[in-house]
Scaffold this motif. Structure first.
Motif, mmCIF file in Angstrom:
data_model
loop_
_atom_site.group_PDB
_atom_site.id
_atom_site.type_symbol
_atom_site.label_atom_id
_atom_site.label_comp_id
_atom_site.label_asym_id
_atom_site.label_seq_id
_atom_site.Cartn_x
_atom_site.Cartn_y
_atom_site.Cartn_z
ATOM 1 N N GLY A 131 42.512 44.316 39.334
ATOM 2 C CA GLY A 131 41.811 43.503 38.344
ATOM 3 C C GLY A 131 41.096 42.299 38.914
ATOM 4 O O GLY A 131 39.903 42.087 38.659
ATOM 5 N N ASP A 132 41.799 41.471 39.697
ATOM 6 C CA ASP A 132 41.197 40.232 40.184
ATOM 7 C C ASP A 132 40.027 40.491 41.119
ATOM 8 O O ASP A 132 38.971 39.857 41.020
ATOM 9 C CB ASP A 132 42.248 39.379 40.899
ATOM 10 N N ILE A 133 40.200 41.414 42.020
ATOM 11 C CA ILE A 133 39.115 41.690 42.973
ATOM 12 C C ILE A 133 37.927 42.327 42.262
ATOM 13 O O ILE A 133 36.767 42.099 42.636
ATOM 14 C CB ILE A 133 39.645 42.558 44.131
ATOM 15 N N ALA A 308 35.773 34.877 37.489
ATOM 16 C CA ALA A 308 35.848 35.062 38.940
ATOM 17 C C ALA A 308 36.632 33.922 39.597
ATOM 18 O O ALA A 308 37.390 34.142 40.546
ATOM 19 C CB ALA A 308 34.444 35.147 39.542
ATOM 20 N N LYS A 309 36.460 32.705 39.067
ATOM 21 C CA LYS A 309 37.202 31.574 39.622
ATOM 22 C C LYS A 309 38.700 31.747 39.397
ATOM 23 O O LYS A 309 39.520 31.508 40.295
ATOM 24 C CB LYS A 309 36.723 30.269 38.976
ATOM 25 N N ILE A 310 39.069 32.177 38.179
ATOM 26 C CA ILE A 310 40.476 32.428 37.884
ATOM 27 C C ILE A 310 41.011 33.532 38.797
ATOM 28 O O ILE A 310 42.097 33.425 39.367
ATOM 29 C CB ILE A 310 40.652 32.813 36.401
ATOM 30 N N ALA A 311 40.219 34.610 38.939
ATOM 31 C CA ALA A 311 40.641 35.721 39.787
ATOM 32 C C ALA A 311 40.786 35.279 41.237
ATOM 33 O O ALA A 311 41.763 35.627 41.914
ATOM 34 C CB ALA A 311 39.627 36.863 39.681
ATOM 35 N N PHE A 312 39.808 34.496 41.709
ATOM 36 C CA PHE A 312 39.884 34.060 43.105
ATOM 37 C C PHE A 312 41.047 33.102 43.302
ATOM 38 O O PHE A 312 41.671 33.073 44.376
ATOM 39 C CB PHE A 312 38.572 33.393 43.533
ATOM 40 N N GLY A 313 41.355 32.324 42.270
ATOM 41 C CA GLY A 313 42.537 31.470 42.360
ATOM 42 C C GLY A 313 43.805 32.290 42.547
ATOM 43 O O GLY A 313 44.672 31.943 43.345
#
Length: 563
Positions: A131-133, A308-313
């Motif tokens: 999910g995050d990537i 994307a910021k949340i995912a990259f976090g």
């Protein structure tokens, strides 16, 4: 009342901004040339499009010349070429970043201590890897459009400055109000996105229950309904959170578009009072209406950037956590094993982030001699598997030393030390590819015949044709994996528990003595007391302590040793 679904950690609390920036810069560093090229190309394309607007506006108030048409054609070609280069470059860049992220996370998971990976839980790791990537990939795939849109907006503002500073001021006021609206709204939609992302871990766990518990769920309707209703509630809650976030965005986006028309109407209405000529007003209207599309694209990027910021976090938090615990090992080559391995004053305590446990392993002294068969026995929860994982170097003891031939194994040598072992754990994973010495095909086929698998499984090009077998058959394939790795020490965790009486007897009365005769050291967790005489030594565990060490087999003439 706060829903139980909302009890998820904020990504802001997972990793600090400086760490996040460092992770982003480290990720982008290898691609700086591509980033520079695509940024320049996209900016050039955007600026050319804005310049073309000035040509169009000039053509509306004066005669059209051949030179003007050629200039307009050149600007259009530059704009299209810049967008093409930026689009292709950013698409390639996005895929490279995603590939690099996946590679780094997989590599870090493989290098991290087993206890830390187990604490992270497989559903959390899968949520990051999938999910995050994917959220980061979505940003990368659309990044070229965002950079081009930004360049167009900047070019339009530059043209307005040349055309009429008051009109530029009006456009800047429009931009300031739009930015303020979006900034205020972002604080609200990010909260919803963050909560929705926190629930993705639970959703992955739900998926695993549905797939891995398929048999049990079909035998228990009550459990199936609970899983089904729980999944419905969870997915619906995620959908509600994301819907609220996007609803806030679209309300603000619609308000921003309405502002464009309000400012156009205001410019037309105030024209007589501002003393601005027709070309400036016409240019302002053309620029604002043309820039409406790029502005909408930039606004649509805000939710994508937020997700994307949340995912990259989340990705960065996992990366930093795994990096901090990275086992900085030296050479992976296995050391020599001459006499014994053991533990001295070892203590290992579980530190679970989810629940408190008072269990700890406390081993003052233990020695396992080369060439012997050692059984580890005890009740459920006595610490047998934990002891084995410490002995194999998979768990780092919190105190004490792991010994090889009487010498403490340094932390940097743990990886090399592990290469002394092959194992079949109770919760083993069965690989289809066999990692063994060259020319092992004959040995594999011999084992397949011996285990009654020759007509069920084929071995070709270094892999088994199938692993879709019964529990006992799969465990026999796992045994073949372990034996053909040709390591000096073999660990078997309740290997015979799922075997027919025929293969259980074969294991204890034939295979274990054969391994001992071949010079192998065997550590086996077992409950089969009828075969305890096969062992040279039996270690009795209770609540993480050795309560007795009982000699058997070749050591039968000796008395039991108290712990």
């Amino acid at each position: 009342m706060t829903s139980s679904f909302d009890q998820t950690p904020s990504s802001a609390s997972l990793i600090r901004s400086p760490q996040l920036v460092r992770e982003i810069l480290r990720l982008l560093q290898p691609f700086w040339k591509v980033i520079l090229l695509t940024t320049v190309a996209g900016s050039a394309g955007g600026m050319a499009m804005a310049w073309a607007l000035s040509v169009i506006n000039g053509a509306l108030v004066s005669a059209v010349s051949t030179q003007m048409l050629l200039g307009f054609a050149g600007l259009c070609a530059l704009s299209l070429g810049g967008q093409l280069v930026a689009g292709v470059g950013n698409s390639m860049l996005g895929q490279k970043i995603v590939a690099r992220l996946r590679q780094q996370i997989c590599s870090r998971i493989l290098r991290a201590p087993l206890s830390l990976v187990e604490q992270q839980k497989s559903d959390r790791l899968l949520a990051v890897l999938n999910g995050d990537i994917d959220k980061i990939a979505e940003l990368g795939n659309h990044f070229a459009g965002y950079t081009t849109a930004l360049a167009i907006v900047i070019g339009c503002l530059a043209y307005l400055l040349i055309l009429s500073p008051p009109m530029l001021g009006l456009a800047m006021a429009l931009g300031a109000i739009g930015w303020a609206l979006n900034h205020a709204a972002m604080g609200h939609w990010v909260v919803h996105f963050d909560r929705a992302r926190g629930l993705e871990d639970k959703l992955q766990k739900q998926y695993r229950s549905i797939i891995e518990g398929a048999k049990e769920l079909r035998l228990n309707d009550a459990r199936r309904r609970r899983i089904e209703y729980g999944g419905t509630d969870l997915t619906s809650h995620i959908a509600r959170l994301n819907s609220r976030a996007f609803a806030i965005f679209w309300v603000v986006d619609t308000a921003s578009i309405a502002l464009v028309f309000v400012f156009v109407a205001a410019a037309l209405a105030l024209r007589p009072y501002l003393g601005i000529d027709g070309e400036a007003i016409t240019g302002f209207v053309i620029v604002i209406l043309f820039a409406k599309g790029p502005l909408e694209e930039l606004a649509s990027a805000l939710p994508v950037f937020s997700q994307a910021k949340i995912a990259f976090g989340r990705v960065s938090t996992l990366a930093v956590t795994l990096d901090e615990a990275d086992e900085k090992e030296r050479s992976p080559n296995a050391p020599c094993f001459r006499q014994s391995l053991g533990l001295r004053n070892v203590r290992y305590a579980f530190a679970s982030p989810d629940q408190h446990s008072d269990f700890d392993l406390d081993i003052p002294d233990l020695e396992i001699k080369r060439g012997e068969i050692t059984f580890i026995v005890g009740g459920n929860g006595s610490g047998k598997t934990t002891l084995v994982k410490v002995l194999l170097g998979l768990y780092r003891p919190h105190a004490g030393a792991l010994l090889l031939d009487g010498q403490a194994v340094a932390p940097a040598d743990i990886r090399a030390y592990r290469n002394l072992f092959s194992g079949v754990f109770a919760d083993y994973h069965l690989f289809d590819e066999l990692v063994a010495s060259p020319g092992s095909e004959e040995r594999v086929n011999a084992w397949l015949h011996r285990f009654g698998l020759a007509n069920v499984v084929d071995f070709e090009r270094g892999a088994f044709s199938t692993t879709d077998l019964s529990t006992g058959q799969r465990k026999r394939l796992a045994f073949i994996h372990a034996v053909l790795e040709d390591r000096p020490i073999l660990m078997l965790d309740e290997w015979a528990a799922d075997q027919d009486p025929e293969y259980r007897a074969l294991f204890y009365t034939t295979l274990l003595p054969e391994l001992r005769s071949a010079g192998k050291t065997v550590i086996a967790i077992s409950h089969d007391d009828r075969y305890f005489n096969v062992a040279d030594r039996i270690i009795h565990l209770s609540r993480g302590r050795i309560v007795a060490i009982e000699p058997r087999g070749s050591q039968a003439g000796k008395h039991a040793e108290p712990a």
